[in-house]
Design a protein around this motif. Structure first.
Motif, PDB file in Angstrom:
ATOM      1  N   TRP A   7      26.246   4.010 106.217  1.00  0.00           N
ATOM      2  CA  TRP A   7      25.821   3.559 104.902  1.00  0.00           C
ATOM      3  C   TRP A   7      24.346   3.895 104.676  1.00  0.00           C
ATOM      4  O   TRP A   7      23.507   3.704 105.551  1.00  0.00           O
ATOM      5  CB  TRP A   7      26.031   2.047 104.757  1.00  0.00           C
ATOM      6  N   HIS A   8      24.043   4.382 103.469  1.00  0.00           N
ATOM      7  CA  HIS A   8      22.673   4.716 103.087  1.00  0.00           C
ATOM      8  C   HIS A   8      22.353   4.056 101.752  1.00  0.00           C
ATOM      9  O   HIS A   8      23.173   4.112 100.805  1.00  0.00           O
ATOM     10  CB  HIS A   8      22.497   6.229 102.924  1.00  0.00           C
ATOM     11  N   ARG A   9      21.176   3.453 101.663  1.00  0.00           N
ATOM     12  CA  ARG A   9      20.718   2.913 100.383  1.00  0.00           C
ATOM     13  C   ARG A   9      20.263   4.077  99.508  1.00  0.00           C
ATOM     14  O   ARG A   9      19.420   4.875  99.914  1.00  0.00           O
ATOM     15  CB  ARG A   9      19.558   1.931 100.601  1.00  0.00           C
ATOM     16  N   VAL A  10      20.840   4.175  98.307  1.00  0.00           N
ATOM     17  CA  VAL A  10      20.554   5.325  97.451  1.00  0.00           C
ATOM     18  C   VAL A  10      19.849   4.937  96.165  1.00  0.00           C
ATOM     19  O   VAL A  10      19.495   5.821  95.365  1.00  0.00           O
ATOM     20  CB  VAL A  10      21.844   6.105  97.119  1.00  0.00           C
ATOM     21  N   GLY A  11      19.646   3.647  95.919  1.00  0.00           N
ATOM     22  CA  GLY A  11      18.965   3.255  94.689  1.00  0.00           C
ATOM     23  C   GLY A  11      18.887   1.754  94.550  1.00  0.00           C
ATOM     24  O   GLY A  11      19.394   0.993  95.387  1.00  0.00           O
ATOM     25  N   THR A  12      18.219   1.319  93.500  1.00  0.00           N
ATOM     26  CA  THR A  12      18.118  -0.101  93.205  1.00  0.00           C
ATOM     27  C   THR A  12      19.479  -0.634  92.762  1.00  0.00           C
ATOM     28  O   THR A  12      20.455   0.122  92.638  1.00  0.00           O
ATOM     29  CB  THR A  12      17.064  -0.345  92.123  1.00  0.00           C
ATOM     30  N   LYS A  13      19.533  -1.908  92.484  1.00  0.00           N
ATOM     31  CA  LYS A  13      20.820  -2.548  92.240  1.00  0.00           C
ATOM     32  C   LYS A  13      21.525  -2.009  90.999  1.00  0.00           C
ATOM     33  O   LYS A  13      22.746  -1.864  90.972  1.00  0.00           O
ATOM     34  CB  LYS A  13      20.613  -4.058  92.134  1.00  0.00           C
ATOM     35  N   ASP A  14      20.767  -1.689  89.941  1.00  0.00           N
ATOM     36  CA  ASP A  14      21.382  -1.184  88.713  1.00  0.00           C
ATOM     37  C   ASP A  14      20.452  -0.165  88.064  1.00  0.00           C
ATOM     38  O   ASP A  14      19.799  -0.442  87.050  1.00  0.00           O
ATOM     39  CB  ASP A  14      21.661  -2.347  87.748  1.00  0.00           C
ATOM     40  N   PRO A  15      20.383   1.065  88.625  1.00  0.00           N
ATOM     41  CA  PRO A  15      19.372   2.024  88.173  1.00  0.00           C
ATOM     42  C   PRO A  15      19.759   2.826  86.930  1.00  0.00           C
ATOM     43  O   PRO A  15      18.905   3.499  86.353  1.00  0.00           O
ATOM     44  CB  PRO A  15      19.244   2.968  89.369  1.00  0.00           C
ATOM     45  N   LEU A  16      21.020   2.815  86.510  1.00  0.00           N
ATOM     46  CA  LEU A  16      21.464   3.717  85.445  1.00  0.00           C
ATOM     47  C   LEU A  16      21.939   2.957  84.215  1.00  0.00           C
ATOM     48  O   LEU A  16      22.468   1.842  84.300  1.00  0.00           O
ATOM     49  CB  LEU A  16      22.611   4.608  85.942  1.00  0.00           C
ATOM     50  N   ASP A  17      21.769   3.601  83.075  1.00  0.00           N
ATOM     51  CA  ASP A  17      22.447   3.138  81.867  1.00  0.00           C
ATOM     52  C   ASP A  17      23.923   3.483  81.978  1.00  0.00           C
ATOM     53  O   ASP A  17      24.327   4.367  82.757  1.00  0.00           O
ATOM     54  CB  ASP A  17      21.856   3.811  80.629  1.00  0.00           C
ATOM     55  N   ASP A  18      24.721   2.817  81.174  1.00  0.00           N
ATOM     56  CA  ASP A  18      26.151   3.097  81.229  1.00  0.00           C
ATOM     57  C   ASP A  18      26.441   4.520  80.758  1.00  0.00           C
ATOM     58  O   ASP A  18      25.733   5.091  79.927  1.00  0.00           O
ATOM     59  CB  ASP A  18      26.903   2.087  80.346  1.00  0.00           C
TER      60      ASP A  18
END
Length: 650
Positions: A7-18
């Motif tokens: 497992w790799h952390r690839v970003g914050t909890k909610d980085p993208l718009d829908d």
């Protein structure tokens, strides 16, 4: 070998718009992170069509759309629309308290042909590579990275491939050992050519590595495709394309052998898919032992006897030492002391005997002094070691000449000499000295050191007078190099450029013990100094490295100052700024033409240096020069002393 998923952390909890995508990295794996209808998904970032980056595309009609050619894939499972069979791999994804995690299988990379060949290179003693990493040399670059991680090779990533080949040439000129330079297909490799020509004509061993487009698209005119074999045909003593692992190790061994034995350029071409192909298993042993013979040969006895008799009978023997005597300078100096011979060097050999030695006469020729030219004129026999009789040097043809060189083609190359001796210079010096032990000379030479000292005094008085000239139009070069002679430490390597700054350096700078100079000798390429200093700094980590350049020369590779900063290379650059290409202006005046197209618009180079993270200072008056040089010497890391100079006082 495949392993469990990690497992790799690839970003914050909610980085993208829908309904949007982005590219992220899970370890070394590129991932397309997609948010579709409020849910996150992870897909392989490479479109299976031509590798387009899906994370730079968009979501349209429920599909991730590739930005290159519009191929579409469902974010949930990577499937294409109906009627298509392309599929993108998807990966497990979890949203945790500290961000988004993606699980990918870790792979231990298999050895490639590139790994196979770089292992041979380091086993044969290659320790440095300079270049730029790009899309058609990625496998070769990764193999270099692997050798660097194992502590066997150092890689310096430059800003322009021309600097890479100059750095490799400077490294080779200083050490006598080959370095590598790396470029991609097309322009990356053609950018290497000038520095490779510099190495070739100055007999410096260099190995060029070229990426190439895939073999399946060679011929029709693929992107960045050129015929590299044809492009390198003239500059490379030996050039081959790697096509199979069966002989890949031998190709690297032969490249190094050609570079070392012939002191020339060798070239290897790596088609992209071949460079990534598996290595031969087991990897073949390719030892250097037994592949390169010794070069320590002695001249024939009869010819040696004739030369010794000429030395015995001469009123004055003057030694001229060229760059070919680099590895035997101590033996040449010992012979000079044995026979009380003045020693003059060619410009390329400046520093081989320090100017403080009582038999040293400085440089001969266009960059020389009256000391050297006078003592050549006084001689009736010239004993020439490793010099090529360049017209810039101006070795007299009216004297009796004994020429010693390990290269038979160099002996009497341009005109007959009285005694051509083919042999290793060190061995020949010892043989001459041993033969002279049994006989006395016909003439007394006890006056020689007094004569040389008197000539030096005359020249130093003249330099002092020139150094006192007004600085109303800038510092004159005489004063600058007089002060540099006091400041540059013993043992320093000094890389010089081409132009009036170089002529003045040769004429006015007096070398101290252990100092030696690097220059673009026969090619005479402007821009050489700073990239070559990078090569010298990698080759000689325990020695001070200085560079001398004009504004025209440094301007060609000025951004390599950031390379020196990035890799912590403490190069001290003395930059002469007269806002013109002064040598060409002088030549235009010399043939009674108007000065034209030689003026330059320059930045404040001291401010430029500081903006790059280096030390920088500008001086414009005589009384500022010494303090500026002292500050440069004491500065940490790379530094630039910009000296505003008078274009007419050189």
């Amino acid at each position: 070998m495949a392993q469990e998923r990690k497992w790799h952390r690839v970003g914050t909890k909610d980085p993208l718009d829908d309904n949007s995508v982005t590219s992220v990295a899970a370890g070394v794996k590129a991932i397309c992170l997609a948010k579709f209808e409020g849910t996150y998904y992870a897909l392989d970032n490479h479109c299976p069509h031509q590798g387009g980056p899906l994370g730079e595309g968009l979501i349209e009609n429920g599909y991730v759309r590739c930005p290159w050619h519009g191929y579409e894939y469902a974010p949930q499972d990577g499937s294409p629309p109906g009627g298509y069979d392309d599929r993108v791999e998807t990966y497990p994804l979890e949203i945790r308290d500290d961000g988004i995690y993606v699980a990918v299988k870790e792979h231990t990379a298999a050895e490639t042909i590139s790994n196979q060949m770089m292992r041979v290179a380091t086993e044969w003693g290659i320790e440095a590579c300079f270049g730029m990493v790009g899309h058609s040399n990625l496998a070769v670059a990764d193999a270099i990275r692997s050798e660097e991680e194992n502590g066997k090779l150092r890689f310096i990533g430059v800003r322009h491939e021309g600097a890479a080949s100059f750095a490799a040439s400077g490294y080779a000129k200083l050490t006598g050992k080959p370095a590598m330079c790396l470029g991609i297909a097309g322009p990356g490799s053609t950018n290497l050519l000038t520095g490779l020509w510099d190495a070739k004509v100055d007999r410096a061993p260099v190995i060029a590595l070229s990426g190439q487009v895939q073999t399946q698209v060679l011929g029709p005119g693929a992107f960045q495709e050129i015929d590299l074999s044809a492009a390198f045909n003239s500059v490379a003593d030996w050039s081959q394309t790697v096509l199979t692992n069966a002989n890949a190790s031998e190709l690297m061994a032969l490249a190094i052998k050609h570079a070392v034995v012939n002191r020339d350029v060798a070239h290897l071409i790596f088609p992209d898919e071949v460079a990534f192909a598996p290595a031969l298993d087991p990897r073949p042993a390719t030892p250097r032992i037994g592949r390169i013979g010794a070069s320590a040969i002695a001249p024939p006895q009869a010819e040696l006897d004739d030369a010794v008799q000429m030395i015995k009978d001469a009123r004055l023997v003057t030694i001229i030492m060229g760059h070919g005597a680099k590895s035997c300078r101590d033996e040449v100096i010992a012979l000079a002391e044995r026979i009380e011979a003045p020693v003059i060097t060619t410009f390329k050999a400046k520093g081989f005997i320090p100017d403080s030695h009582p038999l040293a006469c400085g440089v001969l020729g266009r960059s020389g002094t009256i000391v050297g030219s006078t003592m050549m004129g006084r001689a009736d026999v010239l004993l020439v070691f490793g010099a090529s009789f360049s017209n810039h040097t101006g070795i007299s043809k009216t004297k009796k000449i004994i020429q010693v060189d390990f290269d038979r083609m160099a002996l009497g190359k341009f005109h007959p000499v009285d005694s051509p001796l083919w042999g290793d210079i060190g061995i020949t010096c010892a043989a001459i000295s041993n033969a002279l032990d049994k006989a006395s000379y016909s003439f007394d030479r006890s006056y020689v050191r007094r004569e040389i000292a008197g000539r030096w005094q005359l020249w130093r008085d003249e330099k002092a007078a020139r150094a006192r000239q007004s600085d109303a139009d800038g510092v004159n070069s005489t004063l600058l190099f007089q002060k540099m002679s006091e400041i540059v430490p013993e043992g320093a390597v000094i890389s010089v450029d081409v132009g009036n700054n170089t002529y003045s350096f040769g004429r006015y700078f007096e070398t101290r013990p252990g100092q030696e100079c690097l220059m673009s000798g026969y090619l005479g390429s402007i821009g050489f100094a700073f990239p070559a200093a990078i090569g010298a700094a990698v080759a000689a980590v325990d020695r001070p490295v200085w560079a001398v350049a004009g504004d025209g020369g440094f301007g060609q590779y000025a951004m390599e100052l950031t390379t020196a900063v990035q890799y912590g290379l403490p190069i001290k650059l003395v930059l002469l700024n007269n806002s013109e290409i002064g040598k060409i202006s002088k030549e235009q005046r010399g043939v009674k033409l108007p000065v034209w197209a030689t003026q330059l618009v320059n930045p404040n180079f001291a401010e430029f240096a500081r903006s790059c993270g280096a030390w920088g200072k500008r001086v414009a008056h005589n009384d500022e020069v010494l303090a500026g040089l002292e500050e440069l010497r004491r500065s940490d890391g790379p530094g630039v002393l910009e000296v505003m100079t008078d274009a007419l006082k050189i």
